[in-house]
Design an enzyme around this catalytic site. Sequence first.
Site, mmCIF file in Angstrom:
data_model
loop_
_atom_site.group_PDB
_atom_site.id
_atom_site.type_symbol
_atom_site.label_atom_id
_atom_site.label_comp_id
_atom_site.label_asym_id
_atom_site.label_seq_id
_atom_site.Cartn_x
_atom_site.Cartn_y
_atom_site.Cartn_z
ATOM 1 N N TRP A 156 0.859 -1.199 0.000
ATOM 2 C CA TRP A 156 0.000 0.000 0.000
ATOM 3 C C TRP A 156 0.891 1.244 0.000
ATOM 4 O O TRP A 156 2.098 1.129 0.269
ATOM 5 C CB TRP A 156 -0.912 0.017 1.242
ATOM 6 C CG TRP A 156 -2.193 0.767 0.988
ATOM 7 C CD1 TRP A 156 -2.527 1.995 1.453
ATOM 8 C CD2 TRP A 156 -3.274 0.320 0.170
ATOM 9 N NE1 TRP A 156 -3.773 2.357 0.981
ATOM 10 C CE2 TRP A 156 -4.241 1.345 0.184
ATOM 11 C CE3 TRP A 156 -3.524 -0.827 -0.593
ATOM 12 C CZ2 TRP A 156 -5.450 1.255 -0.524
ATOM 13 C CZ3 TRP A 156 -4.715 -0.915 -1.296
ATOM 14 C CH2 TRP A 156 -5.655 0.111 -1.255
ATOM 15 N N ASP A 212 0.248 11.173 0.274
ATOM 16 C CA ASP A 212 -0.796 12.187 0.420
ATOM 17 C C ASP A 212 -2.155 11.530 0.650
ATOM 18 O O ASP A 212 -2.264 10.308 0.646
ATOM 19 C CB ASP A 212 -0.835 13.096 -0.815
ATOM 20 C CG ASP A 212 -1.392 12.380 -2.039
ATOM 21 O OD1 ASP A 212 -1.234 11.131 -2.137
ATOM 22 O OD2 ASP A 212 -1.984 13.037 -2.893
ATOM 23 N N GLU A 215 -3.241 8.852 -1.602
ATOM 24 C CA GLU A 215 -2.454 7.616 -1.497
ATOM 25 C C GLU A 215 -1.602 7.335 -2.714
ATOM 26 O O GLU A 215 -1.317 6.191 -3.024
ATOM 27 C CB GLU A 215 -3.379 6.416 -1.242
ATOM 28 C CG GLU A 215 -4.477 6.683 -0.240
ATOM 29 C CD GLU A 215 -5.123 5.423 0.289
ATOM 30 O OE1 GLU A 215 -5.935 4.848 -0.455
ATOM 31 O OE2 GLU A 215 -4.816 5.019 1.419
ATOM 32 N N GLU A 216 -1.198 8.370 -3.437
ATOM 33 C CA GLU A 216 -0.461 8.135 -4.677
ATOM 34 C C GLU A 216 0.922 8.763 -4.692
ATOM 35 O O GLU A 216 1.818 8.268 -5.359
ATOM 36 C CB GLU A 216 -1.268 8.692 -5.872
ATOM 37 C CG GLU A 216 -2.551 7.943 -6.107
ATOM 38 C CD GLU A 216 -3.502 8.667 -7.046
ATOM 39 O OE1 GLU A 216 -4.481 8.042 -7.466
ATOM 40 O OE2 GLU A 216 -3.272 9.856 -7.358
ATOM 41 N N GLU A 442 -18.404 7.043 -4.589
ATOM 42 C CA GLU A 442 -17.192 7.860 -4.478
ATOM 43 C C GLU A 442 -17.132 8.893 -5.609
ATOM 44 O O GLU A 442 -16.814 10.055 -5.397
ATOM 45 C CB GLU A 442 -15.967 6.942 -4.548
ATOM 46 C CG GLU A 442 -14.646 7.670 -4.453
ATOM 47 C CD GLU A 442 -13.472 6.697 -4.556
ATOM 48 O OE1 GLU A 442 -13.246 6.144 -5.655
ATOM 49 O OE2 GLU A 442 -12.798 6.471 -3.534
#
Length: 599
Positions: A156, A212, A215-216, A442
């Site tokens: 992750w 961030d 998540e990238e 989302e």
Amino acid sequence: MHLPRAWETVTAAATLGVVLGAGAAATPRAANRLQCRATLEQFIETQSEVAIDGVLANIGPDGAEAQGAAAGAVVASPSLVDPDYVYTWTRDAALTYKALVERFIAGDSSLQSKIDDYVSAQAILQGVTNPSGGPDSGGLGEPKFNIDLTAFTGSWGRPQRDGPPLRATALILYADWLVDNGEASKAADTVWPVIAKDLDYTVRYWNETGYDLWEEVSGSSFFTLSASHRALVEGAALASTLDKQCPGCAEWAPAILCFVQDFWVPEGDSGYIDSNINVRDGRTGKDANSILSSIHTFDPASDCTDSTFQPCSSRALANHKAVVDSFRTEYTLNAGISQRDAVAVGRYAEDVYYDGNPWYLTTLAAAEQLYAALYQWNQTGSITVDDVSLPFFTDRVPDVAKGTYASDSATFTSIVDAVHAYADGFVSVVQTYTPADGALAEQYDRNDGTPLSARDLTWSYAAFLTATERREGIVPPGWGETGANTVPDVCEAPAPCDATITFNARVTTTLGEDVFVVGALTELGNWAPADAVPLSADGYTSSDPLWSVTIDLPAARSFAYKYIKKTSGGEVVWESDPNRGFTTPTECDSADTINDTWR
Ligand SMILES: *[C@@H]1O[C@H](CO)[C@@H](O)[C@H](O)[C@H]1NC(C)=O
Ligand SMILES: *[C@@H]1O[C@H](CO)[C@@H](O)[C@H](O)[C@H]1NC(C)=O
Ligand SMILES: *[C@@H]1O[C@H](CO)[C@@H](O)[C@H](O)[C@H]1NC(C)=O
């Protein structure tokens, strides 16, 4: 039956005025607007019920969509496949509970047992050793856990350093309420211990890179640092109220405030926030990250302070325009919509997740910042239009000039009415793309607005609640912004705590091939082959194909990595899966050696 409040009549009349002023097709458009506004009111009323139900359904142990979730665990979404979001993210949970604690403080006492469950669940999670580390070695930066509160061990984007300060903020709001309502000992004995660990993490790691909120990107995130500043300021105050210690909180809060000024990018007389720095991400940096930061650090008692990017500050308004404008030409959905009007807002224009679409929570955040700004203008009794904010205001009120307008002036009223109508426009966009049952996924499709990705996203519902509460003038307690917005002249930073790591990789290569290490640390190129660290073949022999490099990496960091070969023709060859992992020693200036063989 719903009765409109006084300002609605005013806004409707002002909208009419603006449209008439614009000339063409005045009467039909004005009539349309008036019709739409009535519909918007009804939408907000029914959707608010759907939203609070949607949030509570995703919280364990008894939420209708939260089977298997521990008490106080927030399931990000009940979607099990495409995508699987049945996890509890520290960030999403904290933002959700911030909204719930605010509602509790505003009078919904039924929420208290859920809030107590959250406190207990977070105390457990803080003790769970996970791939980001142990309880005292960085584990609080782990982004997500299984919903039974065990560690998620798959690969992750980790660590994510916004979780601890956001959770501290949600819990500080609750602890402050307990103190004010005769339960100071519960605040001190039950809630403070959890807060203290999050503040300790924030003090220790704020000056290191991490992933961030999307998540990238591993670098320095505006959202993370804004949240960190706020948490340390209010944490120091709570510590003093409870007669506790908050080591480093008061010392490092100004240093963080100093650092966040670096994210401001002047452009002409105006500018915008570059949401991710200390990383080469190939993006403009115009990102809803920064709008979410402004609404999260909104302090109702504050002036329109630029240094803390308050919702009504010139910088935050200029940034609002820059971010929203970046989506105007990006989505088919936004085609033909005038510069004056609201559009669908996504995360950032370069987004490719699900092909890059608008999100409900970012569109609602664009509305929420403006409702918060309206609240602040009303409190301060004036609006200042300066060089930085002029382009934002010109889009709303075309002939507005620089100046400060008191609340009894006609210009103040025109601006307030136009900004209110603009804010409502973002909620109307959400209304347009919300299915009849009110379910908020989302994302919604960039071409036709169909809901996409995870269904019933908890954060989408929470975003609806907070945006529409701001619209009603319901605001959270302040966090002490007015006493914490002075930027030091010199930005201080803690001394780096590094460990020297030698990578020894046995890789048989042919002439012209080179070996690199690349991974989930800024120092390892953040997975970008172009930024990978080259190894040296100085020790290479036919019997021992050794490639080696020695570099400084942050101490006490768990990270994923791989080796790659680059051919003389520039082709990149990756090692086979899975990723490798390593944890650097905890002591500053220590050393370790990694021995690997190409696979
Ligand atoms: C640490 O803080 C200094 C001073 O503000 C800043 O220049 C630097 O970019 C920061 N680094 C990280 C990784 O946060
Ligand atoms: C503006 O502030 C005053 C005084 O705090 C308050 O009574 C009024 O309701 C506010 N108006 C709006 C539109 O928020
Ligand atoms: C790698 O090998 C060296 C000796 O060559 C040894 O000292 C070191 O502990 C090894 N590293 C690991 C992580 O096993």
